[in-house]
Design an enzyme around this catalytic site. Structure first.
Site, short mmCIF file in Angstrom:
data_model
loop_
_atom_site.label_atom_id
_atom_site.label_comp_id
_atom_site.label_asym_id
_atom_site.label_seq_id
_atom_site.Cartn_x
_atom_site.Cartn_y
_atom_site.Cartn_z
CD GLU A 156 12.65 33.28 -13.68
OE1 GLU A 156 12.75 34.17 -12.82
OE2 GLU A 156 11.68 32.47 -13.74
CG HIS A 170 12.32 32.76 -9.55
ND1 HIS A 170 11.94 33.94 -10.16
CD2 HIS A 170 12.33 33.02 -8.22
CE1 HIS A 170 11.73 34.87 -9.24
NE2 HIS A 170 11.95 34.34 -8.05
CB CYS A 222 8.02 34.62 -8.26
SG CYS A 222 8.93 35.04 -6.75
#
Length: 205
Positions: free
Chosen positions: A189, A187, A80
């Site tokens: 995650e 992202h 990011c």
């Protein structure tokens, strides 16, 4: 062991939880002396470009990060805002970036039509622009998509440093690489099985 750099900006807990879920050892670290011993580094980031660079510079992290990335050539992954910091600079601020991968971070608002919402938020497809260890086995998916939240995008100077592209009003570099240095605008995650694959690939590099 993957060292997640804590400079005060980033979803550190979410990143570490994803690594834990897929059985990869990681630690969150802000101590410069301990980062000096890192064998693999993840540079997170959420927020503004200049604030992030100020924190990195003020915390004495820029020197150790340069040493690890450029001299020791340990694998580094910026995600990011962390990916944007790998470039020369951003239209969002005035400070120089780390400059490890030549390119510029640009504003969506200045470059796409008003029919597109900014920030670019949600799931979007990626397409491979150059092969990379970070994107190994992406062809096992019928389609590869990731979760994005960003108002600025990266355009690398040399197309050889682009490994994934995404379309949102224009085609932008959603993942980049130069030698041991990698970046992902999305992202991982928050991207379920696709993000897990990115983290698994990075752990194997």
């Amino acid at each position: 062991m993957i060292t997640i750099v804590d400079y005060g900006m980033g979803n550190l807990g979410s990143i570490q939880n994803m690594f834990k879920y897929i059985g990869i050892n990681s630690k969150i670290e802000k101590d410069v002396d301990k980062i000096k011993n890192a064998s693999k580094i993840l540079l997170p980031g959420v927020g503004s470009y200049d604030t992030a660079m100020k924190k990195i510079n003020q915390n004495g992290l820029s020197d150790v990060l340069n040493e690890k990335a450029l001299k020791d050539q340990v694998p580094v992954l910026g995600i990011c805002l962390g990916m944007q910091l790998l470039t020369d600079g951003s239209e969002e601020g005035k400070l120089n970036g780390l400059g490890w991968i030549s390119g510029k971070t640009k504003s969506f608002k200045n470059n796409i039509g008003s029919e597109y919402n900014v920030p670019h938020m949600g799931w979007n497809l990626v397409k491979q622009s150059n092969r990379s260890q970070l994107t190994e086995d992406f062809d096992t998916f019928d389609e590869t998509r990731f979760y994005f939240v960003h108002s600025y995008f990266v355009k690398v100077e040399n197309d050889k440093n682009s490994i994934l592209k995404t379309s949102y009003g224009l085609d932008f570099d959603s993942a980049i690489q130069k030698n041991n240095i990698f970046g992902a605008q999305f992202h991982p995650e928050k991207s379920h099985k696709f993000g897990m694959k990115v983290f698994e690939n990075f752990a194997r590099i």
